[in-house]
Write an enzyme that holds these catalytic residues in place. Sequence first.
Site, PDB file in Angstrom:
ATOM      1  N   ARG A 113       0.858  -1.182   0.000  1.00  0.00           N
ATOM      2  CA  ARG A 113       0.000   0.000   0.000  1.00  0.00           C
ATOM      3  C   ARG A 113       0.895   1.232   0.000  1.00  0.00           C
ATOM      4  O   ARG A 113       1.747   1.378   0.870  1.00  0.00           O
ATOM      5  CB  ARG A 113      -0.882   0.004   1.259  1.00  0.00           C
ATOM      6  CG  ARG A 113      -1.646   1.295   1.511  1.00  0.00           C
ATOM      7  CD  ARG A 113      -2.436   1.172   2.830  1.00  0.00           C
ATOM      8  NE  ARG A 113      -3.222   2.346   3.142  1.00  0.00           N
ATOM      9  CZ  ARG A 113      -3.030   3.136   4.213  1.00  0.00           C
ATOM     10  NH1 ARG A 113      -2.031   2.882   5.062  1.00  0.00           N
ATOM     11  NH2 ARG A 113      -3.809   4.167   4.441  1.00  0.00           N
ATOM     12  N   GLU A 173      -7.277   8.326   7.216  1.00  0.00           N
ATOM     13  CA  GLU A 173      -7.550   8.923   8.530  1.00  0.00           C
ATOM     14  C   GLU A 173      -8.046  10.361   8.476  1.00  0.00           C
ATOM     15  O   GLU A 173      -7.422  11.269   9.064  1.00  0.00           O
ATOM     16  CB  GLU A 173      -6.295   8.829   9.408  1.00  0.00           C
ATOM     17  CG  GLU A 173      -5.830   7.394   9.590  1.00  0.00           C
ATOM     18  CD  GLU A 173      -4.546   7.264  10.393  1.00  0.00           C
ATOM     19  OE1 GLU A 173      -3.924   8.298  10.715  1.00  0.00           O
ATOM     20  OE2 GLU A 173      -4.171   6.133  10.709  1.00  0.00           O
ATOM     21  N   HIS A 209      -2.972  10.830   1.274  1.00  0.00           N
ATOM     22  CA  HIS A 209      -2.399  10.597   2.598  1.00  0.00           C
ATOM     23  C   HIS A 209      -1.825  11.938   3.089  1.00  0.00           C
ATOM     24  O   HIS A 209      -0.646  12.050   3.396  1.00  0.00           O
ATOM     25  CB  HIS A 209      -1.346   9.488   2.540  1.00  0.00           C
ATOM     26  CG  HIS A 209      -1.059   8.825   3.862  1.00  0.00           C
ATOM     27  ND1 HIS A 209      -1.257   7.474   4.095  1.00  0.00           N
ATOM     28  CD2 HIS A 209      -0.599   9.333   5.030  1.00  0.00           C
ATOM     29  CE1 HIS A 209      -0.907   7.184   5.353  1.00  0.00           C
ATOM     30  NE2 HIS A 209      -0.495   8.300   5.933  1.00  0.00           N
ATOM     31  N   GLU A 263      -3.361  -0.519   8.401  1.00  0.00           N
ATOM     32  CA  GLU A 263      -2.149  -0.189   9.166  1.00  0.00           C
ATOM     33  C   GLU A 263      -2.200  -0.862  10.533  1.00  0.00           C
ATOM     34  O   GLU A 263      -3.232  -0.836  11.199  1.00  0.00           O
ATOM     35  CB  GLU A 263      -2.020   1.330   9.409  1.00  0.00           C
ATOM     36  CG  GLU A 263      -1.610   2.120   8.193  1.00  0.00           C
ATOM     37  CD  GLU A 263      -1.441   3.615   8.490  1.00  0.00           C
ATOM     38  OE1 GLU A 263      -1.150   3.980   9.654  1.00  0.00           O
ATOM     39  OE2 GLU A 263      -1.611   4.409   7.548  1.00  0.00           O
ATOM     40  N   ASN A 300      -7.108   1.215  10.644  1.00  0.00           N
ATOM     41  CA  ASN A 300      -5.742   1.389  11.137  1.00  0.00           C
ATOM     42  C   ASN A 300      -5.795   1.320  12.656  1.00  0.00           C
ATOM     43  O   ASN A 300      -6.549   2.073  13.280  1.00  0.00           O
ATOM     44  CB  ASN A 300      -5.172   2.759  10.750  1.00  0.00           C
ATOM     45  CG  ASN A 300      -5.059   2.948   9.244  1.00  0.00           C
ATOM     46  OD1 ASN A 300      -5.262   2.012   8.476  1.00  0.00           O
ATOM     47  ND2 ASN A 300      -4.721   4.161   8.826  1.00  0.00           N
TER      48      ASN A 300
HETATM   49  C1  BG6 Z   1      -0.974   6.679  11.042  1.00  0.00           C
HETATM   50  C2  BG6 Z   1      -0.634   7.343   9.736  1.00  0.00           C
HETATM   51  O1  BG6 Z   1      -1.803   7.522  11.766  1.00  0.00           O
HETATM   52  O2  BG6 Z   1       0.029   6.432  11.932  1.00  0.00           O
HETATM   53  C3  BG6 Z   1       0.773   7.104   9.285  1.00  0.00           C
HETATM   54  O3  BG6 Z   1      -1.520   6.931   8.728  1.00  0.00           O
HETATM   55  C4  BG6 Z   1       1.733   7.234  10.449  1.00  0.00           C
HETATM   56  O4  BG6 Z   1       1.069   7.992   8.247  1.00  0.00           O
HETATM   57  C5  BG6 Z   1       1.346   6.224  11.511  1.00  0.00           C
HETATM   58  O5  BG6 Z   1       3.037   7.091  10.064  1.00  0.00           O
HETATM   59  C6  BG6 Z   1       2.214   6.269  12.758  1.00  0.00           C
HETATM   60  O6  BG6 Z   1       2.205   7.548  13.283  1.00  0.00           O
HETATM   61  P1  BG6 Z   1       2.459   7.945  14.801  1.00  0.00           P
HETATM   62  O7  BG6 Z   1       2.543   9.393  14.771  1.00  0.00           O
HETATM   63  O8  BG6 Z   1       1.284   7.428  15.536  1.00  0.00           O
HETATM   64  O9  BG6 Z   1       3.693   7.275  15.256  1.00  0.00           O
END
Ligand code: BG6
Length: 489
Positions: free
Chosen positions: A86, A177, A131, A394, A327
């Site tokens: 992705r 998100e 994104h 994610e 995610n």
């Molecule tokens: C998600 C995003 O919220 O979290 C990603 O889609 C990001 O782009 C990932 O890298 C981790 O982010 P963080 O700030 O929670 O460590």
Amino acid sequence: WAALAHCEASGGVVKLPDDFIVGSGTSSYQAEGAWNVSGKGESLFDRILHSSALTGVPNADVGADSYHRSKDDVAAARELKLRMYRFSLSWPRLLPNGWTSNVNQDGLRYYNQLIDDLQDSGIQPMVTLFHWDAPQALQDEFDGWNDDKMVDAFVAYADFAFTHFGDRVRYWTTHNEPYLFCNFLPNIAAFLAGTEIPDTAPTPAPGQEANDYKCLQRIVLSHARAYRLYQEKYAAKQHGLIGLSNFAFAPRPNSSSFADVAAVRRYNLLTLGTTFGPLVTGDYPVEVRRMVDEASEREGLGKSRLPEFSADQRAMLRGTIDFLGVNNYFGQTIAAAKRPERGSALTDAAVRVVANDVFGSHAVTAFSQMTPWSLKEAALWCWAEYRVPIFVTENGFITENSVVSLDDNIRAVYHSAYMRELVRGIEEDGVRVLGYLAWSLIDLFEWVRQYKYSYGLVHVDYAGGSLNRTLKKSSAFFKEVGETRTIPE
Ligand code: BG6
């Protein structure tokens, strides 16, 4: 490891369901670098990270340089035996001024090559259209998602992407998100500088709405219009599936009291239901409508902060999502709150975060991140509420970037525990899950912690400056998953 108190997942080798896709992902701003190379237009994040408020904060001008090293990324994904990658398209790399009247041929070549390379390696692409790295030109022209024109621009951009890449792309996500994007954006500079780490969302600046529902509404409309356009123009030939990814906080109630249990539901509806709701049913959940209307009335606003959809829009929205992108990284404990003082995104849901394992603190401790139940429960909630297939887009484990970061068996433990909980949700609770994508394929620029901590399955040599890719120890786990179609212990 698996016996650790934080891991609730049971042991034993677990077989993956047939057709279940395992892969990994990245995003354009975080991976590509080459910020002003080969005709790319400036993005919103290029501009923000170059602002004087963030002097000294590392940016992703070069990043992992995937623009020049995408073949290395694909090779790593192939070595890891992943079936899907992705990535997001950089809108300003393709359309420097945001509109399709001006196409950057080098950008087009780059993504065509990437998709071809993936195909040659037997890896399916999942393409995210947005994104967060909006074309700065559209910020300058009309303030981006603060204006309805952004919806038109996005739909034209989506049309462009479907035309050029749709013959080889089956899985699309329109947005990543949006609840976080819309609510963090007003305070993004402080967020990036780490001077203000949000709990679940930052305190808005004076005069700023607690929740930016207008931005969210535009995102929802842009998704639905792109979806309808795809059905009319492309679906008969391309057979793609179109989803949207949300950050699932996976809240659990602090007690069994009715108030806390109800607070969890309000919180899920606020953070997930404001986007998934309209795309499934055609409108906001009634509970969200009620809570925002009532809060607005108490604030003496005369008019609800939650905008309405017209009848035509409701008809257009209904049934425009093929899979719910989920995610999730960790879980939260939530309690009912008296309406907190104005100024928090949680205000409308009247909830309080009792425990939040990662956000809210810079101290990232390995085990505090391990809440495998949270992924399963997020999937369960979405399935129960919407009955639309889930795609875990994610899920990942953060470790400090240092020489020892290659020695990351704990990352394998994390992925194993979360995956097996998810499969349990499929088998025991009948949740329909299409696949699981680990965040992230390679060590990336991270929004809050930049290069100090990363999620990569593959190490990128930022410290030495070579940017070479090296598989970490946890790669053995993914190889085994790919080869045996089981989740090893
Ligand atoms: C998600 C995003 O919220 O979290 C990603 O889609 C990001 O782009 C990932 O890298 C981790 O982010 P963080 O700030 O929670 O460590």
